[in-house]
Write a protein that holds these residues in place. Structure first.
Motif, PDB file in Angstrom:
ATOM      1  N   GLU A   2       0.629  -1.121  -0.031  1.00  0.00           N
ATOM      2  CA  GLU A   2       0.123  -0.119  -0.127  1.00  0.00           C
ATOM      3  C   GLU A   2       0.788   1.269  -0.006  1.00  0.00           C
ATOM      4  O   GLU A   2       0.005   2.600   0.082  1.00  0.00           O
ATOM      5  CB  GLU A   2      -0.837  -0.181   1.183  1.00  0.00           C
ATOM      6  CG  GLU A   2      -1.981  -1.197   1.194  1.00  0.00           C
ATOM      7  CD  GLU A   2      -2.960  -1.088   2.339  1.00  0.00           C
ATOM      8  OE1 GLU A   2      -3.350  -0.031   2.983  1.00  0.00           O
ATOM      9  OE2 GLU A   2      -2.938  -2.287   3.250  1.00  0.00           O
ATOM     10  N   PHE A   3       1.996   1.072  -0.010  1.00  0.00           N
ATOM     11  CA  PHE A   3       2.928   2.481   0.003  1.00  0.00           C
ATOM     12  C   PHE A   3       3.716   2.496  -1.331  1.00  0.00           C
ATOM     13  O   PHE A   3       4.146   1.770  -2.059  1.00  0.00           O
ATOM     14  CB  PHE A   3       4.164   2.094   1.173  1.00  0.00           C
ATOM     15  CG  PHE A   3       3.473   2.100   2.656  1.00  0.00           C
ATOM     16  CD1 PHE A   3       3.163   3.182   3.276  1.00  0.00           C
ATOM     17  CD2 PHE A   3       2.930   0.714   3.039  1.00  0.00           C
ATOM     18  CE1 PHE A   3       2.247   2.985   4.570  1.00  0.00           C
ATOM     19  CE2 PHE A   3       2.477   0.697   4.278  1.00  0.00           C
ATOM     20  CZ  PHE A   3       2.333   1.843   5.020  1.00  0.00           C
ATOM     21  N   SER A   4       3.841   4.053  -1.418  1.00  0.00           N
ATOM     22  CA  SER A   4       4.713   4.260  -2.625  1.00  0.00           C
ATOM     23  C   SER A   4       6.564   3.876  -2.254  1.00  0.00           C
ATOM     24  O   SER A   4       6.612   3.642  -0.987  1.00  0.00           O
ATOM     25  CB  SER A   4       4.645   5.698  -2.595  1.00  0.00           C
ATOM     26  OG  SER A   4       5.288   6.540  -1.807  1.00  0.00           O
ATOM     27  N   GLY A   5       7.039   3.964  -3.323  1.00  0.00           N
ATOM     28  CA  GLY A   5       8.533   3.805  -3.051  1.00  0.00           C
ATOM     29  C   GLY A   5       9.196   4.873  -1.883  1.00  0.00           C
ATOM     30  O   GLY A   5       9.995   4.249  -1.128  1.00  0.00           O
ATOM     31  N   GLY A   6       8.808   5.859  -2.087  1.00  0.00           N
ATOM     32  CA  GLY A   6       9.476   6.925  -0.999  1.00  0.00           C
ATOM     33  C   GLY A   6       9.071   6.431   0.372  1.00  0.00           C
ATOM     34  O   GLY A   6       9.794   6.561   1.363  1.00  0.00           O
ATOM     35  N   GLN A   7       7.659   6.025   0.449  1.00  0.00           N
ATOM     36  CA  GLN A   7       7.374   5.671   1.864  1.00  0.00           C
ATOM     37  C   GLN A   7       7.764   4.455   2.295  1.00  0.00           C
ATOM     38  O   GLN A   7       8.516   4.266   3.513  1.00  0.00           O
ATOM     39  CB  GLN A   7       5.668   5.573   1.930  1.00  0.00           C
ATOM     40  CG  GLN A   7       5.191   6.843   1.694  1.00  0.00           C
ATOM     41  CD  GLN A   7       3.700   6.817   1.694  1.00  0.00           C
ATOM     42  OE1 GLN A   7       2.993   5.687   0.663  1.00  0.00           O
ATOM     43  NE2 GLN A   7       2.761   7.817   1.926  1.00  0.00           N
ATOM     44  N   ALA A   8       8.017   3.511   1.294  1.00  0.00           N
ATOM     45  CA  ALA A   8       8.375   2.222   1.778  1.00  0.00           C
ATOM     46  C   ALA A   8      10.040   2.428   2.206  1.00  0.00           C
ATOM     47  O   ALA A   8      10.582   1.614   3.102  1.00  0.00           O
ATOM     48  CB  ALA A   8       8.441   1.148   0.384  1.00  0.00           C
ATOM     49  N   GLN A   9      10.648   3.400   1.672  1.00  0.00           N
ATOM     50  CA  GLN A   9      12.094   3.575   2.003  1.00  0.00           C
ATOM     51  C   GLN A   9      12.222   4.443   3.391  1.00  0.00           C
ATOM     52  O   GLN A   9      13.188   3.811   3.970  1.00  0.00           O
ATOM     53  CB  GLN A   9      12.778   4.369   0.968  1.00  0.00           C
ATOM     54  CG  GLN A   9      14.465   4.460   0.920  1.00  0.00           C
ATOM     55  CD  GLN A   9      14.913   3.042   0.805  1.00  0.00           C
ATOM     56  OE1 GLN A   9      14.650   2.295   1.869  1.00  0.00           O
ATOM     57  NE2 GLN A   9      15.556   2.558  -0.189  1.00  0.00           N
ATOM     58  N   ARG A  10      11.239   5.058   3.856  1.00  0.00           N
ATOM     59  CA  ARG A  10      11.202   5.613   4.824  1.00  0.00           C
ATOM     60  C   ARG A  10      11.048   4.283   5.888  1.00  0.00           C
ATOM     61  O   ARG A  10      11.789   4.334   7.136  1.00  0.00           O
ATOM     62  CB  ARG A  10      10.081   6.465   5.187  1.00  0.00           C
ATOM     63  CG  ARG A  10      10.568   7.861   4.608  1.00  0.00           C
ATOM     64  CD  ARG A  10       9.111   8.624   4.740  1.00  0.00           C
ATOM     65  NE  ARG A  10       9.142   9.807   3.530  1.00  0.00           N
ATOM     66  CZ  ARG A  10       9.415  10.985   4.052  1.00  0.00           C
ATOM     67  NH1 ARG A  10       9.708  11.124   5.448  1.00  0.00           N
ATOM     68  NH2 ARG A  10       9.818  11.924   3.099  1.00  0.00           N
ATOM     69  N   ILE A  11      10.176   3.268   5.660  1.00  0.00           N
ATOM     70  CA  ILE A  11       9.864   2.407   6.311  1.00  0.00           C
ATOM     71  C   ILE A  11      11.172   1.533   6.590  1.00  0.00           C
ATOM     72  O   ILE A  11      11.381   0.996   7.582  1.00  0.00           O
ATOM     73  CB  ILE A  11       8.678   1.303   6.079  1.00  0.00           C
ATOM     74  CG1 ILE A  11       7.407   2.163   5.946  1.00  0.00           C
ATOM     75  CG2 ILE A  11       8.662   0.005   6.688  1.00  0.00           C
ATOM     76  CD1 ILE A  11       6.352   1.504   5.181  1.00  0.00           C
ATOM     77  N   GLY A  12      12.056   1.267   5.417  1.00  0.00           N
ATOM     78  CA  GLY A  12      13.172   0.454   5.674  1.00  0.00           C
ATOM     79  C   GLY A  12      14.023   1.137   6.570  1.00  0.00           C
ATOM     80  O   GLY A  12      14.798   0.724   7.167  1.00  0.00           O
ATOM     81  N   ILE A  13      14.405   2.445   6.581  1.00  0.00           N
ATOM     82  CA  ILE A  13      14.962   3.205   7.242  1.00  0.00           C
ATOM     83  C   ILE A  13      14.537   3.307   8.982  1.00  0.00           C
ATOM     84  O   ILE A  13      15.419   2.891   9.500  1.00  0.00           O
ATOM     85  CB  ILE A  13      15.289   4.809   7.106  1.00  0.00           C
ATOM     86  CG1 ILE A  13      15.686   5.269   5.525  1.00  0.00           C
ATOM     87  CG2 ILE A  13      15.679   5.712   7.906  1.00  0.00           C
ATOM     88  CD1 ILE A  13      15.660   6.237   5.044  1.00  0.00           C
ATOM     89  N   ALA A  14      13.168   3.172   8.949  1.00  0.00           N
ATOM     90  CA  ALA A  14      12.687   3.003  10.426  1.00  0.00           C
ATOM     91  C   ALA A  14      13.064   1.638  10.940  1.00  0.00           C
ATOM     92  O   ALA A  14      13.451   1.632  12.035  1.00  0.00           O
ATOM     93  CB  ALA A  14      11.214   3.011  10.192  1.00  0.00           C
ATOM     94  N   ARG A  15      13.199   0.746  10.067  1.00  0.00           N
ATOM     95  CA  ARG A  15      13.620  -0.794  10.562  1.00  0.00           C
ATOM     96  C   ARG A  15      15.002  -0.572  11.224  1.00  0.00           C
ATOM     97  O   ARG A  15      15.555  -1.141  12.039  1.00  0.00           O
ATOM     98  CB  ARG A  15      13.386  -1.758   9.543  1.00  0.00           C
ATOM     99  CG  ARG A  15      14.039  -3.167   9.954  1.00  0.00           C
ATOM    100  CD  ARG A  15      13.744  -4.210   9.011  1.00  0.00           C
ATOM    101  NE  ARG A  15      14.173  -3.739   7.538  1.00  0.00           N
ATOM    102  CZ  ARG A  15      13.735  -4.134   6.451  1.00  0.00           C
ATOM    103  NH1 ARG A  15      12.655  -5.310   6.717  1.00  0.00           N
ATOM    104  NH2 ARG A  15      13.934  -3.995   5.236  1.00  0.00           N
ATOM    105  N   ALA A  16      15.797  -0.083  10.175  1.00  0.00           N
ATOM    106  CA  ALA A  16      17.283  -0.017  10.452  1.00  0.00           C
ATOM    107  C   ALA A  16      17.397   0.646  11.846  1.00  0.00           C
ATOM    108  O   ALA A  16      18.064   0.360  12.446  1.00  0.00           O
ATOM    109  CB  ALA A  16      17.979   0.765   9.354  1.00  0.00           C
ATOM    110  N   LEU A  17      16.684   1.930  12.065  1.00  0.00           N
ATOM    111  CA  LEU A  17      16.612   2.516  13.158  1.00  0.00           C
ATOM    112  C   LEU A  17      16.157   1.647  14.625  1.00  0.00           C
ATOM    113  O   LEU A  17      17.012   1.869  15.600  1.00  0.00           O
ATOM    114  CB  LEU A  17      16.015   4.110  13.095  1.00  0.00           C
ATOM    115  CG  LEU A  17      16.295   5.114  12.194  1.00  0.00           C
ATOM    116  CD1 LEU A  17      15.417   6.023  12.053  1.00  0.00           C
ATOM    117  CD2 LEU A  17      17.879   5.434  12.572  1.00  0.00           C
TER     118      LEU A  17
END
Ligand SMILES: Nc1ncnc2c1ncn2[C@@H]1O[C@H](COP(=O)(O)OP(=O)(O)OP(=O)(O)O)[C@@H](O)[C@H]1O
Ligand code: SF4
Ligand code: SF4
Ligand SMILES: [Mg+2]
Lengths: 315, 316, 623
Positions: free
Chosen positions: B150-165
């Motif tokens: 349900e997410f756009s590429g930019g949002q998904a990348q934010r989620i990926g960053i959140a996971r790393a954090l």
């Protein structure tokens, strides 16, 4: 090219060995005293003793395996006690009949299946596509043995167009037209399922290929639609169709067992079923290994055909 | 300043054409002995063209790929043996934001995994932490219970960053984190990364093929060619006054408005299965001499902290 | 789950299959309750009774047993055995496949070699060997059929597992501290499961057929117990005298297998995401045209190619994606026009619409005109389009690996491009192809012409594609991001080549890109696209130095440029709109800092001559 063929041939050796191991392992599942089990009602003391000597049945399994392999490499597949003749002779006789039947069916399924699949894909959602789709669903759902029986009822009994069964007429037969008349029904019955599968997969492969970028390139060059479909697209689709043909050859060979029974075709499948029912286990063992080995070589041919088509795997 | 990460002679060799019993047919040297230092709070940019070993290097740094030889020291300790040991100190942000999220898990489940498995947090603690992280990457909390598609590429990348954090690591390896994104979204993500870094005092290894992006975000830059660092220096100097001919070729090739099309070196990358004995760039290098074709140049200081692996470095 | 049911319910064939299967299952469930005679009770006096005689609804068999009763009990048995075989084969095969695929390496190698051996048998040989060893009997037939199908499942599932195990989310899970078992069960399995279900649902029918087959041969169920196969087998002897004893069980097998197959195909289509969007339709030879309005009047221009209010849309289900919403653009002889925009802005669709190459279905050209030297091509007959494609207007696409045919030598692809438009001999075409390869500076062209695309590097492949576009000396070349897939050093080479070629040959180029740097280096004029429309147009220098549209200005500001050093970037908030729900008025309004009430309500026109902008509050005066 020669190098590739050689490599494939060499790589067949372990597969052949594996096949013999599997068959040997399955046969060693047989409960009870092996000699008696193999000989069944032919288990006279002399026979038991001879078999023990030939196959080393009193020795450990591994040793038995090597004795068996050694014998086979010398062309000795053992002896059928029910038929009282060497297994290899019987298998060779019967296999040629199967080859005629399965070969005819295979060619039918490959040619018709691919043509139907291509037309179906090129005319997606048109009437030809719908008709082919329905025919394919029926084709892959009908048991070939039932189809064969219905064909006999209709074409042989009712219309009297074709002979009911057998490979040649008993009186005055034996020439090619006679063979073809006998071959028509069993070959069609046998090929039907495989034709359906090939048609369906060819259609899917074509649809997949037709969406690829290089098809758009061909069209952008101004290549005509006929050439796009039957040239560019089919050629690329063949890369995934050919392996399917290899698998279908196995299915045709398998289906031949039923068809040979229904049409009383004197092939190796009928021989195997008879042998199982009579518990003529050496004949089963030898027949299975022989036919499986032939299939392995057929698959090498398929692989070579594939490598001729696809330069990317030719190394 | 203390070192966040240090590698010594890190190498990776892949076997090609594996065979069951016998040795493999050939070997590819994906990463030649590489020694890198990254200081705490620094952004080290790593640039190179496709196939130069950027991702292989990155995957070794986070423990996803065992090195063939050499050592990795992270925050003064030599890294553990499993990705989980690495995971607490160093994390990875993937290039393709969508395929880095399991399509069958909700965002909350994805973010919880490191909290549970790396830090053994309880339920309430987790929920608070996730809200906090999610807020820091500027995503709305109602997204937490949705699925990745349900997410756009930019949002998904934010989620990926959140996971790393969420793993609470201080070092992030960012492997082409914006290459899959649209330019207008790229800038959003790059700015977010910069903000997070200031806020949390993170250390970045920023991998990209885009020189301009690397220059814009990095303190120092290492240029990779054919599995080896060929030049290393401060971001503001390295493309402005490159010392290695390859760096210059890269810099000149990058399309820049108002400059004629540049970088005309012909030739191709050498064959990785059959690397040349000397400098890997010799076949394309206008300055190549005999020694270049026989001796492999070592990375050595040229001026200040700019280092280059070249027998005949360029003048500034 | 609910989408799954919805998709399944939309499939008429699957519903039909489900209905037939439902009736059959209902029948066999109530069979024990029905007042049926004992299926195994023989009554030789009642042999071969025809259907509907003496209270035998389906007649009797050679031993006088009631066929209806035998049929229902037999169906029960056949279905149960087929299902059991599928479950066993599916579970065991999937387990093997997942383990092999996830762990890879030596484990995988050993397992897959063993599977290959099993698959080296025509399946029935293996089944026959197993039955021969274990002895005839229904249970043994079941084992045989299950065993024979395990390799199929294992191989299938392994392939899927390998591709999933290499996905980045599995790496991410490892970095999140998960162990192998947990990754297998929570990351891999849920993603593999649909494939297992698809494989099972499409093979149950086949397994029912196979077990019936073994019984038909007399190797499965043993008398007096009946399953459908053995009923047919026993009836064979009386095929000619009492055909109904064969037809009854035969038809039942056919019905069961067909309904199971139809339902199984439905399940597959509903679960397979590739089929979901209806994406698996084949593009036709030319894009469909459905122009409501007559094309606008022809204006006198010097342009070789001019697009006038071109509109192209995709109709997917009930959604309409207005990918190109009225694009006008003219390209003069010898000019290079850049078309720049973000992903999804409609650049490629615009380019492909010119020669009717937009995939259709679902693409449709719904309005406007494309004029080549003044003559409209939209709605032109296919023969005319075909004659122009590659001859007057040629294309270069993005990824040269996927746009060249992988199985033809590059020389053959080149000569084909020439020979579809010119009747020249093979040798002459060959010579011309060598010349073309030399023109695009491929070293050693005479040898390279025999290469296959995969044997060339990315840059070389793109040179071949360029040579192909030049083959018939077209007036216009449409290059759709020809360097995006290439490394920067190779990109520079290709750009230089294109620049030289167009100056030497005077060919017009429509160059599509998302990189301002490339536009700046190559193009004379540039048009900026946003959400399917051109928002700004002008000479390259004008647009890049003094962007007039707020979008252009901010887009340029958010792209870092080499040499500008470390800095904060000016991001544009939000996302481009989805083209199936475009906002009213200016499409950029939701992201624009200058937006006023008027922007979102009125239709904004592209204004100006030469230098044009679609904005009511432009950043620069363009008049
Ligand atoms: N076959 C298709 N079916 C449905 N929608 C499509 C199809 N092809 C393209 N679209 C839609 O059309 C719109 C324009 O796509 P287009 O490919 O022209 O964009 P683009 O500007 O070329 O992007 P990119 O920079 O990614 O190449 C997009 O929203 C896309 O989703
Ligand atoms: S070492 Fe020689 S070949 Fe290599 S980059 Fe330097 S000058 Fe060029
Ligand atoms: S028309 Fe209005 S909303 Fe659109 S770009 Fe211009 S100022 Fe912004
Ligand atoms: Mg595009």
């Amino acid at each position: 090219m020669g190098g590739y063929i050689l490599k494939r041939l060499v790589s067949a050796v372990p597969v052949l060995l594996g096949i013999t191991v599997i068959v040997f392992a399955i046969m060693s599942l047989i409960p009870g005293d092996p000699a008696t089990a193999i000989l069944g009602s032919y288990a006279t003391p002399e026979n038991v003793e001879k078999l023990n000597r030939d196959l080393g049945l009193d020795k450990p399994l591994v040793q038995q395996y090597f004795i068996w392999i050694g014998n086979m490499l010398q062309g000795d597949f053992g002896r059928s006690f029910a038929l009282n003749r060497p297994v290899l002779d019987e298998v060779l006789d019967r296999f040629s009949a199967t080859l005629v039947l399965a070969g005819a069916a295979f060619i039918l399924c490959a040619v018709l299946g691919i043509i139907a699949g291509v037309i179906s894909a090129a005319r997606q959602y048109g009437w030809a596509d719908r008709a082919i789709t329905v025919a394919v669903i029926l084709g892959i759902s009908i048991p070939s043995f039932f189809l064969g029986m219905m064909m006999i009822l209709f074409f042989a009994v009712r219309l009297k167009w074709l002979p009911v069964s057998g490979m040649y007429a008993i009186y005055g037969g034996g020439d090619l037209p006679d063979l073809l008349r006998h071959l028509a029904m069993p070959a069609i019955a046998l090929s039907l399922v495989a034709t359906g599968v090939v048609a369906r997969l060819s259609r899917a492969a074509m649809l997949e290929v037709l969406r690829q970028d290089f098809i758009r390139t061909a069209r952008a060059k101004g290549v005509g639609e006929g050439r796009v479909i039957w040239g560019h697209a089919l050629r690329a689709a063949m890369v995934s169709i050919i392996p399917v043909l290899g698998i279908q050859a196995g299915f045709v060979l398998s289906g031949a067992v039923y068809i040979e029974i229904v049409f009383q075709w004197p092939g190796v499948g009928r021989m195997l079923v008879d042998a199982i029912l009579k518990r003529d286990l050496l004949l089963v063992q030898g027949g299975v290994v022989f036919v499986a080995a032939c299939y392995v070589f057929f698959n090498i041919v398929v692989d070579v055909a594939q490598s001729l088509l696809d330069p990317r795997i030719r190394t | 300043m203390s070192l966040a990460l240090e590698t010594r002679d890190l190498t990776k060799t892949f076997d090609v054409g594996k065979r069951l019993m016998r040795p493999p047919k050939a070997q590819v040297h994906a990463v030649h002995p590489t020694s890198l230092n990254v200081e705490n709070g620094e952004t080290l940019g790593i640039v190179g063209e496709s196939g130069c070993g950027k991702s292989t290097l990155a995957r070794m740094l986070v423990g996803l790929l065992p090195p063939t030889s050499g050592t990795i020291e992270i925050e003064g300790l030599s890294g553990g043996s499993s990705p989980a040991d690495f995971g607490r100190v160093i994390q990875y942000v993937f290039q393709d934001p969508v395929s880095s999220l399991n399509p069958r898990k909700t965002i909350r489940q994805i973010l919880e995994a490191p909290l549970i498995h790396l830090h053994g947090m309880g339920r309430t603690e987790r929920s608070a932490r996730i809200d906090e992280i999610f807020d820091s990457v500027s995503l709305r909390p109602e997204f937490l219970d949705r699925y990745p598609h349900e997410f756009s590429g930019g949002q998904a990348q934010r989620i990926g960053i959140a996971r790393a954090l969420a793993a609470n690591a201080r070092i992030l390896v960012l492997d082409e984190p914006v290459s899959a994104l649209d330019v207008s979204v790229q800038a959003q993500v790059l700015n977010l990364l910069a903000d997070l870094k200031d806020e949390l005092g993170l250390t970045y290894l920023f991998i990209s093929h885009d020189l301009a992006v690397v220059e814009a975000v990095s303190d120092r830059v290492a240029v990779l060619y054919f599995g080896a660092v060929v030049e290393e220096g401060r971001a503001e100097n390295i493309f402005a006054s490159p010392r290695h001919p390859y760096t210059r070729l890269l810099a000149e090739s990058a399309p820049v408005v108002g400059r004629p099309i540049g970088g005309q070196a012909q030739g191709e990358l050498p064959d990785p299965m059959n690397p040349p004995p000397g400098c890997a760039f010799a076949s394309r290098c206008p300055r190549a001499t005999d020694i270049c074709r026989t001796d492999r140049p070592e990375l050595r200081p040229i001026e200040g902290d700019q280092r280059a692996a070249c027998h005949h470095p360029l003048d500034p | 789950m609910s989408t799954f049911i919805k998709l399944l319910a939309r499939n008429r064939l699957a519903i039909f299959g489900a209905a037939v299967l439902g009736v059959i299952i209902l029948l066999i469930v109530v069979t024990p309750l029905l007042p049926l005679p004992d299926p195994d009770a023989t009554a030789t006096a009642d042999r071969f009774k025809r259907p509907f005689s003496d209270g035998f609804i389906l007649g009797t068999d050679h031993l006088g047993r009631d066929l209806l009763s035998r049929l229902l009990w037999g169906t029960q048995l056949s279905l149960a055995v087929g299902l059991a075989a599928a479950l066993i084969a599916g579970t065991v095969g999937a387990a093997i496949g997942i383990v092999a695929g996830y762990f890879g390496g030596r484990i995988d190698n050993v397992i897959m070699r063993a599977i290959d051996m099993l698959m080296a048998f025509p399946y029935i040989l293996l089944a026959l060997a197993i039955v021969a060893a274990l002895g005839p009997g229904l249970l043994n037939a079941l084992y045989a059929v299950a065993a024979v199908n395990i390799p199929f499942f294992a191989r299938n599932v392994r392939g899927v597992t390998v591709s999933i195990a290499h996905k980045e989310f599995v790496d991410a899970a490892r970095l999140s501290g998960m162990g192998h078992i947990r990754i297998l069960t929570t990351e891999i399995l849920p993603n593999v499961l649909p494939v297992v279900i698809i494989a099972m649902s499409t093979t149950i029918g086949w397994m029912i057929l196979e077990t019936a087959g073994l019984s038909f041969l007399g190797l499965g169920s043993q008398p007096p117990q009946a399953d459908l196969g053995s009923m047919l087998g026993e009836a064979r002897a009386a095929l000619i005298t009492a055909p109904h004893t064969s037809i009854v069980p035969g038809m039942m097998i056919l019905l069961i297998v067909m309904s199971v197959n139809l339902l199984g195909d439905g399940v597959r289509d509903a679960l397979d995401p590739r089929l979901r969007s209806g994406a698996l339709s084949r593009p036709m030879a030319a894009t469909l045209v459905r122009r409501d309005e007559t094309p606008p009047e022809e204006a006198e221009t010097e342009a070789v190619l001019s697009l006038e209010n071109l509109q192209t849309r995709f109709e997917v289900g009930s959604r309409i994606y207005r990918a190109v919403g009225g694009v006008s653009l003219a390209i003069n002889p010898g000019e290079c026009v850049g078309l720049i925009g973000e992903s999804g802005s409609g650049k490629s669709v615009t380019a492909l619409s010119v020669m009717g190459l937009v995939a259709s279905p679902p693409g449709i050209i719904t309005g406007g005109a494309v004029r080549l030297n003044g003559q409209d091509l939209i709605g032109a007959p296919y023969r005319r389009l075909r004659a122009l494609r590659g001859d007057r207007v040629a294309y270069i696409f993005q990824d040269p690996l996927s746009t060249l045919h992988p199985l033809y030598r590059v020389g053959d692809q080149l000569t084909e491009a020439i020979r579809v438009h010119h009747r020249i001999s093979r040798d002459a075409a060959h010579e011309r192809a060598v010349k073309l390869l030399e023109d695009v500076r491929i070293p050693n062209a005479r040898a390279r012409i025999r290469s296959y695309p995969h044997e060339l590097s990315g840059g070389m492949r793109q040179r071949v594609a360029i040579a192909m576009a030049l083959a018939n000396e077209p007036e216009v070349i449409i290059a759709d991001e020809p360097t995006t897939a290439l490394d920067v050093t190779v990109q520079a080479q290709i750009l230089k080549l294109l620049d030289d070629l167009r100056r030497d040959r005077g060919v017009s180029i429509l160059f599509i890109t998302h990189d301002f740097g490339v536009v700046g280096q190559l193009c004379d004029r540039v048009a900026v696209m946003y959400a399917g429309r051109i928002v700004e147009e002008g000479t390259t220098a004008e647009v890049l130095d003094a962007p007039a549209h707020p979008y252009t200005k901010r887009l340029i500001a958010c792209v870092p440029e080499l040499g500008a050093g470390r800095r904060e970037l000016h991001a544009i908030p939000g996302l481009p709109p989805a083209v199936d729900q475009l906002p009213h008025g200016c499409a950029f309004a939701p992201r624009c800092h200058k937006a006023t009430g008027l922007c979102a309500t009125s239709e904004i026109e592209l204004t100006g001559t030469g230098r044009k902008v679609r904005c009511i509050l432009p950043e620069e005066d363009v008049a």
